[in-house]
Write a protein that holds these residues in place. Structure first.
Motif, PDB file in Angstrom:
ATOM      1  N   GLN A  28      34.965  38.156  59.864  1.00 24.68           N
ATOM      2  CA  GLN A  28      34.072  37.375  59.017  1.00 24.68           C
ATOM      3  C   GLN A  28      34.028  37.915  57.593  1.00 24.68           C
ATOM      4  O   GLN A  28      33.391  37.330  56.713  1.00 24.68           O
ATOM      5  CB  GLN A  28      32.656  37.378  59.609  1.00 24.68           C
ATOM      6  N   LEU A  29      34.713  39.039  57.397  1.00 24.74           N
ATOM      7  CA  LEU A  29      34.670  39.705  56.096  1.00 24.74           C
ATOM      8  C   LEU A  29      35.936  39.405  55.307  1.00 24.74           C
ATOM      9  O   LEU A  29      37.036  39.386  55.849  1.00 24.74           O
ATOM     10  CB  LEU A  29      34.542  41.216  56.302  1.00 24.74           C
ATOM     11  N   GLU A  30      35.755  39.136  54.013  1.00 24.51           N
ATOM     12  CA  GLU A  30      36.890  38.867  53.139  1.00 24.51           C
ATOM     13  C   GLU A  30      36.775  39.707  51.874  1.00 24.51           C
ATOM     14  O   GLU A  30      35.678  39.896  51.333  1.00 24.51           O
ATOM     15  CB  GLU A  30      36.940  37.389  52.721  1.00 24.51           C
ATOM     16  N   TYR A  31      37.908  40.232  51.423  1.00 25.35           N
ATOM     17  CA  TYR A  31      37.999  40.903  50.129  1.00 25.35           C
ATOM     18  C   TYR A  31      39.025  40.158  49.295  1.00 25.35           C
ATOM     19  O   TYR A  31      40.095  39.796  49.792  1.00 25.35           O
ATOM     20  CB  TYR A  31      38.434  42.365  50.288  1.00 25.35           C
ATOM     21  N   TRP A  32      38.716  39.933  48.039  1.00 22.68           N
ATOM     22  CA  TRP A  32      39.631  39.208  47.154  1.00 22.68           C
ATOM     23  C   TRP A  32      40.020  40.105  46.002  1.00 22.68           C
ATOM     24  O   TRP A  32      39.178  40.734  45.366  1.00 22.68           O
ATOM     25  CB  TRP A  32      38.976  37.927  46.635  1.00 22.68           C
ATOM     26  N   GLY A  33      41.325  40.160  45.757  1.00 23.03           N
ATOM     27  CA  GLY A  33      41.841  40.985  44.674  1.00 23.03           C
ATOM     28  C   GLY A  33      42.619  40.152  43.680  1.00 23.03           C
ATOM     29  O   GLY A  33      42.875  38.970  43.899  1.00 23.03           O
ATOM     30  N   GLN A  34      43.008  40.776  42.596  1.00 19.07           N
ATOM     31  CA  GLN A  34      43.773  40.093  41.552  1.00 19.07           C
ATOM     32  C   GLN A  34      45.044  40.868  41.259  1.00 19.07           C
ATOM     33  O   GLN A  34      45.005  42.084  41.058  1.00 19.07           O
ATOM     34  CB  GLN A  34      42.938  39.974  40.273  1.00 19.07           C
ATOM     35  N   CYS A  35      46.164  40.153  41.258  1.00 22.03           N
ATOM     36  CA  CYS A  35      47.445  40.783  40.931  1.00 22.03           C
ATOM     37  C   CYS A  35      47.621  40.795  39.418  1.00 22.03           C
ATOM     38  O   CYS A  35      47.590  39.742  38.776  1.00 22.03           O
ATOM     39  CB  CYS A  35      48.600  40.011  41.583  1.00 22.03           C
ATOM     40  N   GLU A  36      47.806  41.969  38.849  1.00 20.80           N
ATOM     41  CA  GLU A  36      47.963  42.072  37.400  1.00 20.80           C
ATOM     42  C   GLU A  36      49.355  41.657  36.957  1.00 20.80           C
ATOM     43  O   GLU A  36      49.524  41.036  35.914  1.00 20.80           O
ATOM     44  CB  GLU A  36      47.693  43.517  36.956  1.00 20.80           C
ATOM     45  N   LYS A  37      50.367  41.989  37.740  1.00 22.45           N
ATOM     46  CA  LYS A  37      51.734  41.638  37.392  1.00 22.45           C
ATOM     47  C   LYS A  37      52.477  41.187  38.638  1.00 22.45           C
ATOM     48  O   LYS A  37      52.146  41.587  39.752  1.00 22.45           O
ATOM     49  CB  LYS A  37      52.466  42.827  36.759  1.00 22.45           C
ATOM     50  N   GLY A  38      53.488  40.366  38.409  1.00 21.87           N
ATOM     51  CA  GLY A  38      54.292  39.899  39.516  1.00 21.87           C
ATOM     52  C   GLY A  38      55.608  40.647  39.605  1.00 21.87           C
ATOM     53  O   GLY A  38      55.783  41.718  39.014  1.00 21.87           O
ATOM     54  N   LEU A  39      56.539  40.066  40.328  1.00 23.05           N
ATOM     55  CA  LEU A  39      57.863  40.669  40.465  1.00 23.05           C
ATOM     56  C   LEU A  39      58.567  40.715  39.105  1.00 23.05           C
ATOM     57  O   LEU A  39      58.372  39.839  38.266  1.00 23.05           O
ATOM     58  CB  LEU A  39      58.715  39.841  41.425  1.00 23.05           C
ATOM     59  N   LYS A  40      59.396  41.716  38.919  1.00 22.46           N
ATOM     60  CA  LYS A  40      60.218  41.775  37.710  1.00 22.46           C
ATOM     61  C   LYS A  40      61.366  40.778  37.848  1.00 22.46           C
ATOM     62  O   LYS A  40      61.965  40.651  38.906  1.00 22.46           O
ATOM     63  CB  LYS A  40      60.780  43.172  37.505  1.00 22.46           C
ATOM     64  N   SER A  41      61.636  40.045  36.788  1.00 21.13           N
ATOM     65  CA  SER A  41      62.710  39.066  36.828  1.00 21.13           C
ATOM     66  C   SER A  41      64.064  39.770  36.937  1.00 21.13           C
ATOM     67  O   SER A  41      64.357  40.685  36.163  1.00 21.13           O
ATOM     68  CB  SER A  41      62.692  38.185  35.577  1.00 21.13           C
ATOM     69  N   PRO A  42      64.921  39.349  37.861  1.00 19.69           N
ATOM     70  CA  PRO A  42      66.272  39.912  37.945  1.00 19.69           C
ATOM     71  C   PRO A  42      67.168  39.474  36.782  1.00 19.69           C
ATOM     72  O   PRO A  42      68.265  39.993  36.621  1.00 19.69           O
ATOM     73  CB  PRO A  42      66.817  39.344  39.272  1.00 19.69           C
ATOM     74  N   GLN A  80      60.316  27.765  29.572  1.00 16.29           N
ATOM     75  CA  GLN A  80      59.082  27.376  28.894  1.00 16.29           C
ATOM     76  C   GLN A  80      57.986  27.017  29.903  1.00 16.29           C
ATOM     77  O   GLN A  80      56.802  27.034  29.564  1.00 16.29           O
ATOM     78  CB  GLN A  80      59.335  26.168  27.993  1.00 16.29           C
ATOM     79  N   TYR A  81      58.397  26.687  31.124  1.00 14.28           N
ATOM     80  CA  TYR A  81      57.455  26.374  32.201  1.00 14.28           C
ATOM     81  C   TYR A  81      57.153  27.681  32.947  1.00 14.28           C
ATOM     82  O   TYR A  81      58.069  28.327  33.443  1.00 14.28           O
ATOM     83  CB  TYR A  81      58.042  25.350  33.161  1.00 14.28           C
ATOM     84  N   LYS A  82      55.882  28.056  33.034  1.00  7.99           N
ATOM     85  CA  LYS A  82      55.489  29.328  33.647  1.00  7.99           C
ATOM     86  C   LYS A  82      54.832  29.085  35.014  1.00  7.99           C
ATOM     87  O   LYS A  82      53.944  28.234  35.148  1.00  7.99           O
ATOM     88  CB  LYS A  82      54.502  30.079  32.744  1.00  7.99           C
ATOM     89  N   PHE A  83      55.256  29.881  35.998  1.00  8.68           N
ATOM     90  CA  PHE A  83      54.716  29.770  37.349  1.00  8.68           C
ATOM     91  C   PHE A  83      54.232  31.135  37.830  1.00  8.68           C
ATOM     92  O   PHE A  83      54.758  32.172  37.412  1.00  8.68           O
ATOM     93  CB  PHE A  83      55.768  29.223  38.310  1.00  8.68           C
ATOM     94  N   ALA A  84      53.239  31.125  38.703  1.00  8.24           N
ATOM     95  CA  ALA A  84      52.693  32.370  39.250  1.00  8.24           C
ATOM     96  C   ALA A  84      52.061  32.073  40.608  1.00  8.24           C
ATOM     97  O   ALA A  84      51.721  30.934  40.918  1.00  8.24           O
ATOM     98  CB  ALA A  84      51.652  32.962  38.299  1.00  8.24           C
ATOM     99  N   GLY A  85      51.894  33.123  41.404  1.00  8.74           N
ATOM    100  CA  GLY A  85      51.248  32.948  42.702  1.00  8.74           C
ATOM    101  C   GLY A  85      51.858  33.837  43.757  1.00  8.74           C
ATOM    102  O   GLY A  85      52.723  34.670  43.476  1.00  8.74           O
ATOM    103  N   VAL A  86      51.404  33.649  44.971  1.00 10.28           N
ATOM    104  CA  VAL A  86      51.876  34.433  46.118  1.00 10.28           C
ATOM    105  C   VAL A  86      52.397  33.476  47.180  1.00 10.28           C
ATOM    106  O   VAL A  86      51.748  32.480  47.505  1.00 10.28           O
ATOM    107  CB  VAL A  86      50.733  35.294  46.704  1.00 10.28           C
ATOM    108  N   ILE A  87      53.581  33.770  47.705  1.00  9.59           N
ATOM    109  CA  ILE A  87      54.144  32.972  48.799  1.00  9.59           C
ATOM    110  C   ILE A  87      53.751  33.646  50.106  1.00  9.59           C
ATOM    111  O   ILE A  87      54.195  34.746  50.405  1.00  9.59           O
ATOM    112  CB  ILE A  87      55.676  32.876  48.676  1.00  9.59           C
ATOM    113  N   ASN A  88      52.926  32.961  50.891  1.00 10.52           N
ATOM    114  CA  ASN A  88      52.433  33.558  52.130  1.00 10.52           C
ATOM    115  C   ASN A  88      53.197  33.120  53.370  1.00 10.52           C
ATOM    116  O   ASN A  88      53.039  33.703  54.435  1.00 10.52           O
ATOM    117  CB  ASN A  88      50.947  33.183  52.323  1.00 10.52           C
ATOM    118  N   ASP A  89      53.988  32.076  53.237  1.00 14.65           N
ATOM    119  CA  ASP A  89      54.718  31.556  54.394  1.00 14.65           C
ATOM    120  C   ASP A  89      55.991  32.373  54.595  1.00 14.65           C
ATOM    121  O   ASP A  89      56.947  32.260  53.829  1.00 14.65           O
ATOM    122  CB  ASP A  89      55.043  30.080  54.162  1.00 14.65           C
ATOM    123  N   GLU A  90      56.030  33.183  55.623  1.00 16.36           N
ATOM    124  CA  GLU A  90      57.187  34.035  55.872  1.00 16.36           C
ATOM    125  C   GLU A  90      58.379  33.260  56.417  1.00 16.36           C
ATOM    126  O   GLU A  90      59.501  33.777  56.439  1.00 16.36           O
ATOM    127  CB  GLU A  90      56.805  35.140  56.861  1.00 16.36           C
TER     128      GLU A  90
END
Length: 309
Positions: A28-42, A80-90
């Motif tokens: 019943q407990l949830e903690y929410w965090g914030q990602c400051e940076k994402g993956l480095k672009s290859p 020019q189009y910027k995207f961000a987020g987390v992919i949760n579907d393995e």
């Protein structure tokens, strides 16, 4: 974080003074965090966020055969189009994720070139600045094989768009909206339901389309967009691509026109069907024993063309 999931990360409880409950024992407990940076672009020195880099990264993760030269040609434009987020579907593949969440909102489609999967830019994205590969007048060596055929129906017309973006996992809702319509109200920024900030801009294409077809509205959710400029670019693109009807026509051409490639734009004149210096894009090409056959996509639009159909 884009949605509730069963993904887990380690948390240093010292940040909470040691007073933290294990969510594995208390569901019943949830903690929410914030990602400051994402993956480095290859493909560069920055984080992975540009649309072109995101597409190449996702296709690479799918072990697909990729036409890197074609992607790099469009990389700067698509980034020019910027995207961000987390992919949760393995279980989802990079290509399937692109098709569901990214490609519908970029002005490209993926085609199979001789060197692998390549992007084809929608010619309408560049407006009146579309570079043309050739100027052609229909005649003996470039002639139409049949009538213009509609690619879209009146029910497909969209001339007022709302995009919801900046998903907040804790609230389970989008916290921003961008609207493109025919006119800008006295106050172009406002707050909607639950204080959601709404920004509004206008489009000439929306004005012309609504004069012809009336208001045709649509709303889209951008699960991987947090950048306001990107949200507006996507909304404006949707109006640009969907506010006017499009047609396809097939032309036969002598061998000398073999230099035309998929995605190329030509300036076409065919006075038999009242087309005068109209932009058209090659969307299919095949060799038919003695000549080339091209499918051309033609837009009914007098804003970006000299004359309308």
């Amino acid at each position: 974080i884009n949605e509730r999931s069963t993904s887990y990360v380690a948390v240093d409880s010292s940040y909470f003074g040691g007073n933290i409950t294990d969510p594995l024992t208390d569901d019943q407990l949830e903690y929410w965090g914030q990602c400051e940076k994402g993956l480095k672009s290859p493909f560069g020195d920055d984080v992975l966020e540009g649309g072109g880099d995101v597409c190449m990264w996702a296709l690479t993760s799918s072990n697909a055969n990729i036409d890197y030269a074609a992607w790099y040609n469009l990389r700067q434009y698509l980034n020019q189009y910027k995207f961000a987020g987390v992919i949760n579907d393995e279980t989802i593949t990079g290509f399937a994720w692109l098709q569901e969440h990214i490609l519908p909102y970029l002005p490209v489609e993926i085609i199979l070139s001789k060197d692998g999967l390549a992007p084809r830019l929608n010619m309408m994205a560049l407006g009146v600045d579309v570079p043309v590969a050739d100027v052609i007048e229909a005649g003996a060596v470039f002639y139409r094989l049949g009538p213009l055929t509609p690619m879209s129906e009146p029910s497909d017309i969209i001339n007022e768009v709302t995009v919801r973006f900046a998903w907040d996992g804790a609230r389970q809702s989008y916290i921003s909206k961008a609207v493109v319509q025919a006119n800008i109200p006295e106050y172009s920024s406002s707050f909607g339901f639950l204080g959601t900030p709404i920004a509004i801009t206008a489009s000439q294409y929306a004005v012309v389309s609504q004069q012809i077809y009336g208001a045709k509205t649509a709303t889209f959710d951008l699960a991987y967009v947090y950048d306001r400029i990107t949200a507006f670019k996507i909304a404006l693109d949707m109006i640009r691509f969907k506010s006017m009807p499009t047609y396809v026509s097939q032309y036969a051409a002598s061998p000398e026109y073999g230099f035309l490639q998929l995605g190329d734009v030509i300036e076409l004149t065919d006075l038999d069907i009242s087309i005068d210096q109209q932009k058209a894009q090659v969307i299919a090409k095949r060799w038919n024993v003695t000549h080339w056959v091209f499918d051309l996509k033609i837009e009914h639009n007098h804003i970006a063309n000299v004359k309308q159909l």
